[in-house]
Design a protein around this motif. Sequence first.
Motif, PDB file in Angstrom:
ATOM      1  N   UNK A  67      27.145  52.032  33.111  1.00 46.52           N
ATOM      2  CA  UNK A  67      25.615  51.012  33.566  1.00 46.52           C
ATOM      3  C   UNK A  67      25.592  49.793  33.246  1.00 46.52           C
ATOM      4  N   UNK A  68      26.681  49.070  32.873  1.00 44.78           N
ATOM      5  CA  UNK A  68      27.545  47.531  33.060  1.00 44.78           C
ATOM      6  C   UNK A  68      26.792  47.306  31.864  1.00 44.78           C
ATOM      7  N   UNK A  69      26.888  48.312  30.399  1.00 45.01           N
ATOM      8  CA  UNK A  69      26.717  47.340  29.171  1.00 45.01           C
ATOM      9  C   UNK A  69      27.960  47.179  28.774  1.00 45.01           C
ATOM     10  N   UNK A  70      28.389  45.644  28.343  1.00 39.39           N
ATOM     11  CA  UNK A  70      28.954  45.654  27.670  1.00 39.39           C
ATOM     12  C   UNK A  70      28.971  45.493  26.488  1.00 39.39           C
ATOM     13  N   UNK A  71      30.362  46.477  26.400  1.00 39.96           N
ATOM     14  CA  UNK A  71      30.487  46.570  24.755  1.00 39.96           C
ATOM     15  C   UNK A  71      31.376  46.110  23.637  1.00 39.96           C
ATOM     16  N   UNK A  72      32.198  45.315  24.247  1.00 38.14           N
ATOM     17  CA  UNK A  72      33.372  44.512  23.610  1.00 38.14           C
ATOM     18  C   UNK A  72      33.815  43.661  24.415  1.00 38.14           C
ATOM     19  N   UNK A 115      24.487  41.747  28.344  1.00 40.57           N
ATOM     20  CA  UNK A 115      24.975  42.468  26.720  1.00 40.57           C
ATOM     21  C   UNK A 115      26.619  41.712  26.817  1.00 40.57           C
ATOM     22  N   UNK A 116      27.180  40.722  27.804  1.00 43.57           N
ATOM     23  CA  UNK A 116      27.757  39.631  27.835  1.00 43.57           C
ATOM     24  C   UNK A 116      27.950  38.514  26.647  1.00 43.57           C
ATOM     25  N   UNK A 117      26.570  38.154  26.774  1.00 51.85           N
ATOM     26  CA  UNK A 117      26.454  36.873  26.466  1.00 51.85           C
ATOM     27  C   UNK A 117      26.614  37.883  24.739  1.00 51.85           C
TER      28      UNK A 117
END
Length: 332
Positions: free
Chosen positions: A26-31, A322-324
């Motif tokens: 979904x494009x959610x950056x976790x790490x 979420x990347x930020x």
Amino acid sequence: MNNVQKLVIGIDGGATYSHGAAATLEGRVLAVTHSTSMNFTGSYQKEVRRRMNELVRALELQLPFSNEIIHFTVSAAGIFNEATVEQKEKLCGKIYPWKQTKLVGDSVAAYQAATLGKPGVLVICGTGTSVIVGNLKSEFTHLGGWGPLLEDKGSAYWIAVKAIRAAIADFENTGEKTAITSALCEWYEIKNIQGIVPIIYHPEFTRDKFAMLATRIDKTLKGKDQVFQKICEEAGTEVAKLTIKAVEKANLDLSPVPIFFSGGVLTFNYHAQKSFEKTLRDRFQIMLSKPRLPTVLGSTILALRESDVPITSDVVNQLTKTYKEADEISKG
């Protein structure tokens, strides 16, 4: 197994710094993680593989246990477009599953990050110089990116070498007087510019140190030295000429031409940037802007595409936000 979260990993292996990101479909950056240079041609393969392995392991340590990484995209400096099987084997063997890995040039990932895959131009001018153009037929033209030995004109490395040559010309009375000379002598604690020879020829004085030297000279002289100003203006002009050639070769029929720029020279060097812009505007109607996303997210987008994920505005907004957040956590 239904609770297993499917993820992709994007790696940006730059000539000076490298970055990694892991994201959901979904494009959610976790790490997010960061490292030093991962230049395919400018470093020992063993060292590049070690740094790549460290990036992946650092990402995995931040991820939840129940996950499945379904695609990797690695962008690396020193590769044009998509890697050959031999290059892929040398760089990725035993680190990533073959069938799930895409290895591309760093400018390819940077283009995705800048334009989101739409027609346009990306100009990268940092340690090296590279221009990539995508036209309305989704055909790509890539100029530059040959590295310092083959003269990436306008790059930070190129500026540093020109500056040192100007200081030598000053010392030998074959050129104009310049404040570059005294600045170099002071920084390296040398009596005269002859003392810089063993310093710059030392194996540890790598091309990224040349690039950093260009930045240091620019910040110190602050546009007050005519010789260095001319070098910077020439740098901007040369990069613009390369860009014009790339646009013409690609037959990019857009007006205004969307041009995205990145790299320290065009971002922070005032005289190079102004000369670059003026030369372009003399030839085209242009729309200048910075890339929409960092290059590591360009690699992540390519991994998502390989996973058959449409790159919608929602996905892009999620990646950006979420990347930020993940990056702040990684730095904290």
